[in-house]
Design a protein around this motif. Structure first.
Motif, PDB file in Angstrom:
ATOM      1  N   VAL A 185     -15.240 -42.131  16.680  1.00  0.00           N
ATOM      2  CA  VAL A 185     -16.182 -42.237  15.500  1.00  0.00           C
ATOM      3  C   VAL A 185     -16.763 -40.745  15.130  1.00  0.00           C
ATOM      4  O   VAL A 185     -17.018 -39.957  15.850  1.00  0.00           O
ATOM      5  N   ARG A 186     -16.236 -40.547  13.787  1.00  0.00           N
ATOM      6  CA  ARG A 186     -16.970 -39.374  13.105  1.00  0.00           C
ATOM      7  C   ARG A 186     -18.179 -39.725  12.297  1.00  0.00           C
ATOM      8  O   ARG A 186     -18.006 -40.593  11.565  1.00  0.00           O
ATOM      9  N   VAL A 187     -19.148 -38.906  12.818  1.00  0.00           N
ATOM     10  CA  VAL A 187     -20.490 -39.228  12.248  1.00  0.00           C
ATOM     11  C   VAL A 187     -20.943 -38.233  11.089  1.00  0.00           C
ATOM     12  O   VAL A 187     -20.926 -37.185  11.507  1.00  0.00           O
ATOM     13  N   LYS A 188     -21.293 -38.491   9.816  1.00  0.00           N
ATOM     14  CA  LYS A 188     -21.831 -38.000   8.865  1.00  0.00           C
ATOM     15  C   LYS A 188     -23.197 -38.010   8.792  1.00  0.00           C
ATOM     16  O   LYS A 188     -23.709 -39.367   8.387  1.00  0.00           O
ATOM     17  N   LEU A 189     -24.060 -37.026   9.245  1.00  0.00           N
ATOM     18  CA  LEU A 189     -25.426 -37.009   8.928  1.00  0.00           C
ATOM     19  C   LEU A 189     -25.976 -36.809   7.758  1.00  0.00           C
ATOM     20  O   LEU A 189     -25.538 -36.234   6.978  1.00  0.00           O
TER      21      LEU A 189
END
Length: 79
Positions: free
Chosen positions: A5-9
């Motif tokens: 999972v790549r998390v974009k904050l």
């Protein structure tokens, strides 16, 4: 099950983009402060996979969140 999972904050709304069966991009509203983004990430993934309330995540790395999802049952992958 292990997914990457790549998390974009700091996104304006929470959503999941499926790249393939094991790779996802997750947008969350929260910033990485006091674990709040991790809690929101857990909530979004549980809703997306229609998992039961016993889901736990184990983060294997920090650069790209590699998550191992533990659950008694998880619905089949959304197509």
């Amino acid at each position: 099950m292990i997914i990457s999972v790549r998390v974009k904050l700091g996104s304006c709304k929470e959503k999941i983009i499926r790249i393939d069966v094991l790779h996802y991009i997750v947008h969350v509203k929260e910033l990485a402060r006091e674990g709040k983004a991790n809690l929101v990430l857990l909530k979004v993934l549980k809703k997306y996979f229609k998992a039961d309330h016993n889901v736990r995540l184990k983060f294997l790395t920090n650069l790209f969140k590699s998550c191992r999802i533990y659950s008694e049952r998880i619905a089949s992958f959304p197509i």
